[in-house]
Design a protein around this motif. Structure first.
Motif, PDB file in Angstrom:
ATOM      1  N   THR A   1      61.243  47.077  -6.757  1.00  5.00           N
ATOM      2  CA  THR A   1      61.308  48.258  -7.394  1.00  5.00           C
ATOM      3  C   THR A   1      60.518  49.201  -6.820  1.00  5.00           C
ATOM      4  O   THR A   1      61.000  50.120  -6.392  1.00  5.00           O
ATOM      5  CB  THR A   1      61.587  48.145  -8.865  1.00  5.00           C
ATOM      6  OG1 THR A   1      62.245  47.243  -9.297  1.00  5.00           O
ATOM      7  CG2 THR A   1      61.890  49.423  -9.365  1.00  5.00           C
ATOM      8  N   LYS A   2      59.383  48.642  -6.818  1.00  6.49           N
ATOM      9  CA  LYS A   2      57.994  49.558  -6.244  1.00  6.49           C
ATOM     10  C   LYS A   2      58.238  49.717  -4.967  1.00  6.49           C
ATOM     11  O   LYS A   2      58.019  50.750  -4.553  1.00  6.49           O
ATOM     12  CB  LYS A   2      56.850  48.926  -6.645  1.00  6.49           C
ATOM     13  CG  LYS A   2      56.375  49.015  -8.305  1.00  6.49           C
ATOM     14  CD  LYS A   2      54.818  48.418  -8.434  1.00  6.49           C
ATOM     15  CE  LYS A   2      54.506  48.711  -9.559  1.00  6.49           C
ATOM     16  NZ  LYS A   2      53.103  48.046  -9.918  1.00  6.49           N
ATOM     17  N   LEU A   3      58.866  48.857  -4.271  1.00  2.00           N
ATOM     18  CA  LEU A   3      58.771  48.868  -2.608  1.00  2.00           C
ATOM     19  C   LEU A   3      59.942  49.844  -2.470  1.00  2.00           C
ATOM     20  O   LEU A   3      59.911  50.641  -1.474  1.00  2.00           O
ATOM     21  CB  LEU A   3      58.717  47.682  -1.960  1.00  2.00           C
ATOM     22  CG  LEU A   3      58.937  47.689  -0.451  1.00  2.00           C
ATOM     23  CD1 LEU A   3      57.854  48.700   0.316  1.00  2.00           C
ATOM     24  CD2 LEU A   3      59.054  46.305   0.089  1.00  2.00           C
ATOM     25  N   HIS A   4      60.972  49.709  -3.078  1.00  2.00           N
ATOM     26  CA  HIS A   4      62.187  50.625  -2.853  1.00  2.00           C
ATOM     27  C   HIS A   4      61.851  52.025  -3.257  1.00  2.00           C
ATOM     28  O   HIS A   4      62.242  53.006  -2.393  1.00  2.00           O
ATOM     29  CB  HIS A   4      63.312  50.033  -3.857  1.00  2.00           C
ATOM     30  CG  HIS A   4      64.607  50.988  -3.738  1.00  2.00           C
ATOM     31  ND1 HIS A   4      64.708  52.161  -4.558  1.00  2.00           N
ATOM     32  CD2 HIS A   4      65.685  50.724  -2.939  1.00  2.00           C
ATOM     33  CE1 HIS A   4      65.911  52.587  -4.274  1.00  2.00           C
ATOM     34  NE2 HIS A   4      66.490  51.894  -3.184  1.00  2.00           N
ATOM     35  N   HIS A   5      61.190  52.128  -4.176  1.00  2.51           N
ATOM     36  CA  HIS A   5      60.747  53.713  -4.528  1.00  2.51           C
ATOM     37  C   HIS A   5      59.808  54.113  -3.499  1.00  2.51           C
ATOM     38  O   HIS A   5      60.035  55.485  -2.872  1.00  2.51           O
ATOM     39  CB  HIS A   5      59.797  53.702  -5.523  1.00  2.51           C
ATOM     40  CG  HIS A   5      59.157  54.999  -6.257  1.00  2.51           C
ATOM     41  ND1 HIS A   5      60.053  56.076  -6.560  1.00  2.51           N
ATOM     42  CD2 HIS A   5      57.966  55.341  -6.051  1.00  2.51           C
ATOM     43  CE1 HIS A   5      58.951  57.008  -6.783  1.00  2.51           C
ATOM     44  NE2 HIS A   5      57.932  56.711  -6.302  1.00  2.51           N
TER      45      HIS A   5
ATOM     46  N   LEU B   1      63.309  43.867   9.635  1.00  4.74           N
ATOM     47  CA  LEU B   1      62.756  43.961  10.623  1.00  4.74           C
ATOM     48  C   LEU B   1      62.878  45.257  11.637  1.00  4.74           C
ATOM     49  O   LEU B   1      61.911  45.493  12.269  1.00  4.74           O
ATOM     50  CB  LEU B   1      63.005  42.725  11.734  1.00  4.74           C
ATOM     51  CG  LEU B   1      62.440  41.314  11.265  1.00  4.74           C
ATOM     52  CD1 LEU B   1      63.270  40.099  11.661  1.00  4.74           C
ATOM     53  CD2 LEU B   1      61.070  40.940  11.663  1.00  4.74           C
ATOM     54  N   ARG B   2      64.110  45.711  11.523  1.00  5.22           N
ATOM     55  CA  ARG B   2      64.318  46.805  12.389  1.00  5.22           C
ATOM     56  C   ARG B   2      63.538  48.162  11.933  1.00  5.22           C
ATOM     57  O   ARG B   2      63.289  48.807  12.715  1.00  5.22           O
ATOM     58  CB  ARG B   2      65.824  46.830  12.454  1.00  5.22           C
ATOM     59  CG  ARG B   2      66.646  45.889  13.518  1.00  5.22           C
ATOM     60  CD  ARG B   2      68.035  46.241  13.412  1.00  5.22           C
ATOM     61  NE  ARG B   2      68.921  45.443  14.319  1.00  5.22           N
ATOM     62  CZ  ARG B   2      70.106  45.145  14.296  1.00  5.22           C
ATOM     63  NH1 ARG B   2      70.891  45.675  13.200  1.00  5.22           N
ATOM     64  NH2 ARG B   2      70.527  44.642  15.442  1.00  5.22           N
TER      65      ARG B   2
ATOM     66  N   SER C   1      69.247  36.406   8.894  1.00  5.12           N
ATOM     67  CA  SER C   1      70.246  37.127   8.069  1.00  5.12           C
ATOM     68  C   SER C   1      70.102  38.482   8.345  1.00  5.12           C
ATOM     69  O   SER C   1      69.243  39.143   8.507  1.00  5.12           O
ATOM     70  CB  SER C   1      69.777  36.797   6.516  1.00  5.12           C
ATOM     71  OG  SER C   1      68.815  37.446   6.302  1.00  5.12           O
ATOM     72  N   PRO C   2      71.434  39.272   7.796  1.00  6.27           N
ATOM     73  CA  PRO C   2      71.599  40.500   8.050  1.00  6.27           C
ATOM     74  C   PRO C   2      70.503  41.413   7.441  1.00  6.27           C
ATOM     75  O   PRO C   2      69.703  42.154   8.062  1.00  6.27           O
ATOM     76  CB  PRO C   2      72.767  40.971   7.744  1.00  6.27           C
ATOM     77  CG  PRO C   2      73.671  39.784   7.923  1.00  6.27           C
ATOM     78  CD  PRO C   2      72.635  38.511   7.461  1.00  6.27           C
ATOM     79  N   GLY C   3      70.155  40.965   5.997  1.00  2.00           N
ATOM     80  CA  GLY C   3      69.256  41.943   5.487  1.00  2.00           C
ATOM     81  C   GLY C   3      67.476  41.447   6.108  1.00  2.00           C
ATOM     82  O   GLY C   3      66.759  42.605   6.161  1.00  2.00           O
ATOM     83  N   MET C   4      67.333  40.537   6.753  1.00  2.00           N
ATOM     84  CA  MET C   4      66.187  40.206   7.347  1.00  2.00           C
ATOM     85  C   MET C   4      66.050  40.993   8.406  1.00  2.00           C
ATOM     86  O   MET C   4      65.059  41.716   8.998  1.00  2.00           O
ATOM     87  CB  MET C   4      65.861  38.636   7.645  1.00  2.00           C
ATOM     88  CG  MET C   4      64.533  38.332   8.073  1.00  2.00           C
ATOM     89  SD  MET C   4      63.178  38.355   6.857  1.00  2.00           S
ATOM     90  CE  MET C   4      61.974  37.818   7.853  1.00  2.00           C
TER      91      MET C   4
ATOM     92  N   ASN D   1      70.082  45.136   0.161  1.00  2.00           N
ATOM     93  CA  ASN D   1      70.188  43.865   0.627  1.00  2.00           C
ATOM     94  C   ASN D   1      68.856  43.189   1.182  1.00  2.00           C
ATOM     95  O   ASN D   1      68.500  41.998   0.980  1.00  2.00           O
ATOM     96  CB  ASN D   1      71.286  43.593   1.257  1.00  2.00           C
ATOM     97  CG  ASN D   1      71.829  42.246   1.670  1.00  2.00           C
ATOM     98  OD1 ASN D   1      72.049  41.491   0.864  1.00  2.00           O
ATOM     99  ND2 ASN D   1      71.899  42.220   3.185  1.00  2.00           N
ATOM    100  N   ALA D   2      68.437  43.996   2.066  1.00  2.00           N
ATOM    101  CA  ALA D   2      67.215  43.501   2.729  1.00  2.00           C
ATOM    102  C   ALA D   2      66.055  43.420   1.707  1.00  2.00           C
ATOM    103  O   ALA D   2      65.155  42.251   1.956  1.00  2.00           O
ATOM    104  CB  ALA D   2      66.833  44.781   3.775  1.00  2.00           C
ATOM    105  N   LEU D   3      65.832  44.005   0.763  1.00  2.00           N
ATOM    106  CA  LEU D   3      64.877  43.731  -0.225  1.00  2.00           C
ATOM    107  C   LEU D   3      65.054  42.544  -0.843  1.00  2.00           C
ATOM    108  O   LEU D   3      64.285  41.741  -1.440  1.00  2.00           O
ATOM    109  CB  LEU D   3      64.726  44.921  -1.092  1.00  2.00           C
ATOM    110  CG  LEU D   3      64.134  46.395  -0.558  1.00  2.00           C
ATOM    111  CD1 LEU D   3      64.060  47.425  -1.403  1.00  2.00           C
ATOM    112  CD2 LEU D   3      62.724  46.024   0.010  1.00  2.00           C
TER     113      LEU D   3
END
Length: 647
Positions: free
Chosen positions: A81-85, A370-371, A363-366, A29-31
């Motif tokens: 996708t790349k960042l998630h990996h 950040l966290r 937003s929660p994802g943002m 969700n953050a991505l």
């Protein structure tokens, strides 16, 4: 929950940003939600994959420029996708930081314009990538002289930074704070709607970047929680004496110390001897009543926004508000739909601009990004800083070819003016009476700008009246205007600002030979060297002193850190030379003020139609720093030793 507990509660488990991250719905969700440009910066930081910069450089543009082509969905998905990996796969991220050259290119692509070499040292410092080592841990640095004591006035944003950095440098010090808690402006100002113009993710210390903001522009309560958190985390209260006011400073020439008279809550006075004084009491600390006769005659409730009584019930009341500046606009937007009748007395017009983020919640994802995502908060801070700081400088520099009698000073300034006029037209196309009252005739940016967070909408409500006829006096029941109208109120609120030009406040300051700073400055003509020191007053240091305020941009937090850094550099110079005190030479002081006056001729604040609290009673611009923030940061890396003398 107490204020102290609120400060502690802001710190949660977001300190650990180690990889890999768990592949959770929160991460995915953050991505999807997090700022695209910042995600790109994080990916390149973790992989050094510069090719991805080439992919996105054709699409990213700075705000308010010619819009770029929308990023194709396949590129967005490829990045995510790349960042998630990289984030979820052990060993996929590199452990070394990118080279400075690659980081500079990342910055330029991320904001859609060139980030020049001269900005890099400031940016690396302010976005938190290169935190300096505490001074007392620097090998070879002499320890401060035994018994050398520093006194700090005020425990607001600047005073807390001074205390923390003095502690890191090994200086014995005490902070004198007139309130019962830290926070300064953000402890005192509690009126409904109070907030900050500067974006949240920059308006904080570079050494304590927090992901816990609830809005993209902090509310007053958010700022106070942050400062409470800093005081808790760094155990700053142990050096603070609360409920105590500094009355006077008197320099002892023979002993090279300041005799500082302080007064406690019980009225008892004592003298504290300090080798150096840092005055961090701030320019928006001395609120003022309007210069209108009859104030004592009003029989209802009257208060200033800076002394808001939280027990006040405004629901259904007849309320009058004097002022239409930043505080008034925030307050009016917050209470217009709660009061019975609201009359706003406008003393001057202000330009107002619309920023859609002013009331947006994070937003929660943002917030997850950040966290927990490594480097995200630092890169987002860079982005926020870049568009809130020196990128705005062109708006306040006069074009010598531009007509002198124009209500703008350059093409860029005229563009900003037209943008603000478009907002006025959009809001008041059906209320030409209000549009006429609210349209300024001076250049935008020559006075403080109001961020419209409901201010214009509030003025259109049927229970709200905007009165611009001028006030003759207060009456027992309310206010009489100069055209003879009588208004009756239950509550009158004065949003009438602060006595900024009287930078000494009620302090009496006597330097070498008994000379008086009040005699030298008068009531409203303060002058300094670099906004920090004054000849004749050894080891007396100011923050946000004359001509050091960033009135073209956001950045008071940057100014606070830069000036505190500069002051401690001065103290270290004294210490390293076995001296007792330092002060600027008169010729350096005079030369710097000539430079300010010369540069000010080219700035918007000396436009014939410009007049604000940046000016004193004679029209001199005493407050504004007439150069860029990067110039101030560079000049505060340490004292120019040719401009000072040691005692």
């Amino acid at each position: 929950m107490s204020e102290h507990a609120q400060g502690a509660a802001i710190a949660r488990d977001w300190h650990d940003r180690s990889l890999p991250l768990a592949d959770t719905d929160e991460l995915r969700n953050a991505l999807e939600e997090a700022n695209l440009q910042t995600l790109l910066m994080v990916y390149v930081h973790l992989t050094h994959d510069a090719a991805m910069l080439d992919v996105f450089s054709n699409y990213i543009r700075p705000p308010f420029s010619v819009p770029g082509t929308e990023v194709p969905d396949e590129y967005l998905q490829e990045l995510r996708t790349k960042l998630h990996h990289v984030l979820t796969t052990p060993g996929a991220a590199r452990e070394d930081d990118p080279s400075e050259a690659l980081m500079q290119r990342m910055m330029s692509v991320g904001v859609g314009e060139e980030v020049a070499d001269e900005f890099l040292p400031l940016l690396m410092d302010q976005i938190g990538f290169k935190l300096p080592k505490p001074r007392k841990e620097i090998e070879g640095r002499p320890a401060p002289q035994s018994g050398f004591k520093v006194l700090v006035i005020g425990a607001g944003m600047t005073g807390l930074a001074a205390s923390l950095k003095l502690e890191e440098a090994g200086y014995e010090h005490i902070v004198i704070e007139k309130n019962p808690e830290v926070g300064g402006t953000w402890y005192e100002n509690r009126y409904p709607g109070v907030g900050v113009d500067t974006p949240s993710h920059f308006y904080s210390y570079s050494f304590e970047i927090t992901p816990e903001w609830t809005h993209y522009h902090p509310k007053g309560v958010d700022m106070q929680k942050y400062l409470l958190h800093v005081a808790d985390k760094y155990d700053l209260r142990r050096n603070i004496r609360f409920n105590t006011e500094v009355v006077s400073l008197r320099y002892d020439d023979a002993e090279a110390v300041w005799n500082v008279t302080v007064r406690g809550k019980d009225g008892a006075e004592e003298v504290i001897r300090a080798n150096a004084v840092i005055n961090a009491h701030g320019p928006v600390n001395r609120w003022k009543w309007p210069d209108i006769p009859g104030r004592e005659e009003f029989q209802g409730k009257m208060m200033h926004t800076a002394t808001w009584d939280p027990s006040t019930r405004i629901e259904g009341k007849r309320v009058g508000i004097i002022g239409t500046g930043a505080s008034a606009a925030q307050l009016i937007g917050a209470i217009a739909d709660q009061v019975g009748d609201l009359t706003v007395f406008m003393r001057t017009r202000y330009w107002s601009i619309y920023n859609p983020e002013i009331n947006h919640e994070v937003s929660p994802g943002m917030k997850f990004a950040l966290r927990y995502i490594p480097h995200f908060r630092e890169w987002f801070r860079f982005r926020v800083y870049w568009f809130a700081a020196d990128g705005l400088y062109g708006n306040v520099v006069k074009d010598p070819e531009w007509p002198v009698d124009s209500p703008s000073v350059s093409a860029a300034n005229e563009g900003a003016r037209q943008w603000a006029l478009a907002h006025l037209e959009a809001k008041f196309h059906d209320r030409p009476d209000l549009k006429e009252k609210l349209t300024p005739d001076f250049p935008i940016f020559s006075k403080r700008i109001i961020l419209d967070a409901g201010w214009f909408d509030a003025l259109k409500q049927p229970n709200v009246t905007l009165e611009d006829g001028g006030i003759e006096c207060f009456t027992p029941k309310g206010i009489r205007t100069k055209d003879g109208k009588e208004y009756e109120f239950d509550i009158i609120i004065c949003a009438t600002g602060f006595d900024v030009a009287n930078m000494m406040g009620k302090l009496e300051i006597h330097g070498r030979g008994g000379r008086s700073l009040r005699d030298e400055w008068g009531l409203d003509d303060p002058r300094s060297y670099l906004g920090v020191t004054v000849p004749g007053y050894p080891n007396y240091f100011m923050t946000v002193g004359p001509n050091s305020a960033p009135n073209h941009a956001a950045g008071q937090n940057l100014i606070s850190e830069a000036q505190v850094h500069y002051i401690i550099e001065c103290l270290d110079w004294i210490n390293a030379n076995g001296a007792r005190a330092v002060e600027p030479k008169t010729e350096a002081f005079e030369a710097w003020n000539r430079q300010v006056e010369e540069q000010m001729k080219h700035m918007i604040w000396t436009h014939p139609r410009a007049n604000s609290y940046y000016n004193n009673s004679k029209g001199r611009v005493f407050l504004s720093w007439p150069w860029r923030l990067v110039d101030l940061w560079n000049q505060t890396r340490g004292p120019n030793k040719e401009h000072f003398e040691l005692h």
